[in-house]
Write a protein that holds these residues in place. Sequence first.
Motif, mmCIF file in Angstrom:
data_model
loop_
_atom_site.group_PDB
_atom_site.id
_atom_site.type_symbol
_atom_site.label_atom_id
_atom_site.label_comp_id
_atom_site.label_asym_id
_atom_site.label_seq_id
_atom_site.Cartn_x
_atom_site.Cartn_y
_atom_site.Cartn_z
ATOM 1 N N MET A 1 0.936 -0.834 0.263
ATOM 2 C CA MET A 1 0.438 0.112 -0.080
ATOM 3 C C MET A 1 0.782 1.081 0.221
ATOM 4 S SD MET A 1 -2.817 0.903 2.903
ATOM 5 C CE MET A 1 -3.725 -0.152 2.647
ATOM 6 N N GLN A 2 0.738 1.896 -0.519
ATOM 7 C CA GLN A 2 0.881 3.236 -1.032
ATOM 8 C C GLN A 2 0.632 4.663 -0.035
ATOM 9 O OE1 GLN A 2 2.368 4.637 -4.562
ATOM 10 N NE2 GLN A 2 3.665 5.708 -4.191
ATOM 11 N N PHE A 3 0.707 5.659 0.697
ATOM 12 C CA PHE A 3 0.948 6.361 1.086
ATOM 13 C C PHE A 3 1.269 8.174 1.025
ATOM 14 C CE2 PHE A 3 -1.131 3.951 4.558
ATOM 15 C CZ PHE A 3 -2.398 3.966 4.745
ATOM 16 N N ILE A 4 0.516 8.894 0.176
ATOM 17 C CA ILE A 4 1.380 10.257 -0.046
ATOM 18 C C ILE A 4 1.237 11.276 1.279
ATOM 19 C CG2 ILE A 4 1.067 12.397 -1.586
ATOM 20 C CD1 ILE A 4 0.064 10.590 -3.193
ATOM 21 N N THR A 5 2.462 11.779 1.217
ATOM 22 C CA THR A 5 2.106 12.183 2.841
ATOM 23 C C THR A 5 2.395 13.884 1.773
ATOM 24 O OG1 THR A 5 4.500 11.713 2.893
ATOM 25 C CG2 THR A 5 2.942 10.960 4.475
ATOM 26 N N PRO A 6 1.801 15.109 3.103
ATOM 27 C CA PRO A 6 2.501 16.143 2.244
ATOM 28 C C PRO A 6 3.846 16.735 2.867
ATOM 29 C CG PRO A 6 0.451 16.064 3.913
ATOM 30 C CD PRO A 6 1.158 14.441 3.851
ATOM 31 N N HIS A 7 4.309 17.234 1.998
ATOM 32 C CA HIS A 7 6.167 17.767 2.328
ATOM 33 C C HIS A 7 5.509 19.826 2.497
ATOM 34 C CE1 HIS A 7 8.355 14.803 1.246
ATOM 35 N NE2 HIS A 7 7.455 14.481 0.311
ATOM 36 N N TRP A 8 5.044 19.705 3.877
ATOM 37 C CA TRP A 8 4.891 21.122 4.607
ATOM 38 C C TRP A 8 5.813 20.654 6.010
ATOM 39 C CZ3 TRP A 8 -1.100 20.996 6.090
ATOM 40 C CH2 TRP A 8 -0.866 20.263 7.241
ATOM 41 N N GLN A 9 4.911 22.470 6.555
ATOM 42 C CA GLN A 9 6.009 22.721 7.272
ATOM 43 C C GLN A 9 4.667 22.523 8.541
ATOM 44 O OE1 GLN A 9 7.238 27.134 6.688
ATOM 45 N NE2 GLN A 9 8.786 26.004 5.437
ATOM 46 N N ALA A 10 3.976 21.502 8.683
ATOM 47 C CA ALA A 10 3.319 21.163 10.056
ATOM 48 C C ALA A 10 3.882 20.392 11.370
ATOM 49 C CB ALA A 10 2.082 19.860 9.329
ATOM 50 N N PRO A 11 3.368 20.738 12.431
ATOM 51 C CA PRO A 11 3.884 20.641 13.927
ATOM 52 C C PRO A 11 4.091 19.142 13.785
ATOM 53 C CG PRO A 11 2.340 21.865 13.617
ATOM 54 C CD PRO A 11 2.410 21.816 12.655
ATOM 55 N N ASN A 12 4.803 18.256 14.628
ATOM 56 C CA ASN A 12 5.600 16.848 14.353
ATOM 57 C C ASN A 12 4.621 16.479 15.234
ATOM 58 O OD1 ASN A 12 7.878 17.750 13.102
ATOM 59 N ND2 ASN A 12 9.211 18.139 15.339
ATOM 60 N N ASN A 13 3.519 16.822 16.030
ATOM 61 C CA ASN A 13 2.306 15.852 16.366
ATOM 62 C C ASN A 13 1.291 15.605 15.500
ATOM 63 O OD1 ASN A 13 1.444 18.940 16.415
ATOM 64 N ND2 ASN A 13 0.048 18.385 18.443
ATOM 65 N N VAL A 14 1.422 16.461 14.456
ATOM 66 C CA VAL A 14 0.474 16.422 13.124
ATOM 67 C C VAL A 14 0.396 15.093 12.347
ATOM 68 C CG1 VAL A 14 -1.183 17.524 11.225
ATOM 69 C CG2 VAL A 14 -0.324 18.871 12.687
ATOM 70 N N ILE A 15 -0.457 14.467 12.060
ATOM 71 C CA ILE A 15 -0.398 13.303 11.119
ATOM 72 C C ILE A 15 -1.202 13.439 10.076
ATOM 73 C CG2 ILE A 15 -0.299 11.001 11.079
ATOM 74 C CD1 ILE A 15 -0.273 11.856 14.336
ATOM 75 N N ALA A 16 -0.836 13.592 8.453
ATOM 76 C CA ALA A 16 -1.396 13.508 7.505
ATOM 77 C C ALA A 16 -0.941 12.665 6.350
ATOM 78 C CB ALA A 16 -1.194 15.677 7.445
ATOM 79 N N LEU A 17 -2.450 12.181 6.114
ATOM 80 C CA LEU A 17 -1.609 10.926 5.068
ATOM 81 C C LEU A 17 -3.242 11.508 3.013
ATOM 82 C CD1 LEU A 17 -3.501 8.301 5.190
ATOM 83 C CD2 LEU A 17 -1.799 8.502 6.808
ATOM 84 N N SER A 18 -2.583 10.631 1.574
ATOM 85 C CA SER A 18 -3.762 10.560 0.884
ATOM 86 C C SER A 18 -3.469 9.468 0.095
ATOM 87 C CB SER A 18 -3.577 11.932 0.238
ATOM 88 O OG SER A 18 -4.048 12.334 0.078
ATOM 89 N N THR A 19 -4.627 8.638 0.264
ATOM 90 C CA THR A 19 -4.232 7.385 -0.350
ATOM 91 C C THR A 19 -3.830 7.396 -1.604
ATOM 92 O OG1 THR A 19 -6.590 6.974 -0.474
ATOM 93 C CG2 THR A 19 -5.875 6.405 1.900
ATOM 94 N N ALA A 20 -3.661 6.815 -2.062
ATOM 95 C CA ALA A 20 -3.039 6.136 -3.791
ATOM 96 C C ALA A 20 -4.275 4.852 -4.122
ATOM 97 C CB ALA A 20 -1.955 5.793 -3.849
ATOM 98 N N ARG A 21 -4.410 4.604 -5.019
ATOM 99 C CA ARG A 21 -5.395 3.291 -5.802
ATOM 100 C C ARG A 21 -4.594 1.701 -5.359
ATOM 101 N NH1 ARG A 21 -6.793 3.326 -11.475
ATOM 102 N NH2 ARG A 21 -7.718 1.683 -11.507
ATOM 103 N N LYS A 22 -3.637 1.133 -5.267
ATOM 104 C CA LYS A 22 -2.849 0.505 -5.098
ATOM 105 C C LYS A 22 -2.668 -0.495 -3.954
ATOM 106 C CE LYS A 22 -0.467 -0.055 -9.575
ATOM 107 N NZ LYS A 22 0.621 0.177 -10.022
ATOM 108 N N GLY A 23 -3.009 -1.895 -3.670
ATOM 109 C CA GLY A 23 -2.687 -2.570 -2.404
ATOM 110 C C GLY A 23 -4.094 -2.788 -1.727
ATOM 111 N N GLY A 24 -5.334 -2.618 -2.404
ATOM 112 C CA GLY A 24 -6.095 -2.635 -1.447
ATOM 113 C C GLY A 24 -6.662 -4.266 -2.435
ATOM 114 N N TYR A 25 -8.525 -4.705 -2.022
ATOM 115 C CA TYR A 25 -8.799 -6.337 -1.943
ATOM 116 C C TYR A 25 -9.932 -5.664 -3.425
ATOM 117 C CZ TYR A 25 -7.268 -7.556 2.424
ATOM 118 O OH TYR A 25 -6.211 -7.775 2.990
#
Length: 245
Positions: free
Chosen positions: A1-25
């Motif tokens: 499974m592939q996740f896309i994570t933002p390249h941004w200046q967010a605080p370390n306690n913030v978790i963010a991601l986008s999913t891609a289309r592959k790796g599922g059922y």
Amino acid sequence: MQFITPHWQAPNNVIALSTARKGGYSLAPYDSFNLGLHVGDEQHLVEKNRQLLIEQGNLPYYPKFLNQIHSTQVIELPNNDEVINADAAYTNQANQVCLVMTADCLPVLFTNFQGNEVAAAHAGWRGLCEGILENTVAKFSCPKNEIIAWLGPAISQRYFQVGQEVLNAFLAQDPHSHQAFSADKRENGKYFADLYQLARFRLKALGINKIFGGEFCTYSENDKFFSYRRDKQTGRMASLIWFTD
């Protein structure tokens, strides 16, 4: 499974991601990591994909999936309603996952310098034009110039053909919007709209200057993303964000 994570200046306690289309059922044409229950996919396969998202993404709990209707409605989490008609979610409480689904429309994730407020918005052209980003930002209690935004995977201008009515709708809100449209030289009355640029215009008008992302194209990157404009019958990706204590 592939996740896309933002390249941004967010605080370390913030978790963010986008999913891609592959790796599922899910099977074709929803292959394979489809997270949308409303697109005609087998429910049990979607549910398996959602469980995989929780496990592989290390989510704190099963997230709230909105019934997105291209509106300007924003909900605050936690919310115990079983069905929520809205196109954005905001929270100022830790471990509350804000999530939106897309397949060409623009997902926008928000946080602040302190890392104690987050939001996710689904911005198709109609919601973007009518104020979904403005309504989402209005939920934040911090100064607007302390908000950080990330523009997730969406259709690029090259492939997003729209009619005169879309251009007119944006011009009625902001005359400068014409800069985000280019005329289709092959077809009169048609234009190519830049969702990323239109979002940047709106965010900057609100006083938000730290804007990241906007480099993907869901239409052209077939191996990575679902695209409704390209395939019609297809799956949905998710963009999500939360913060920890």
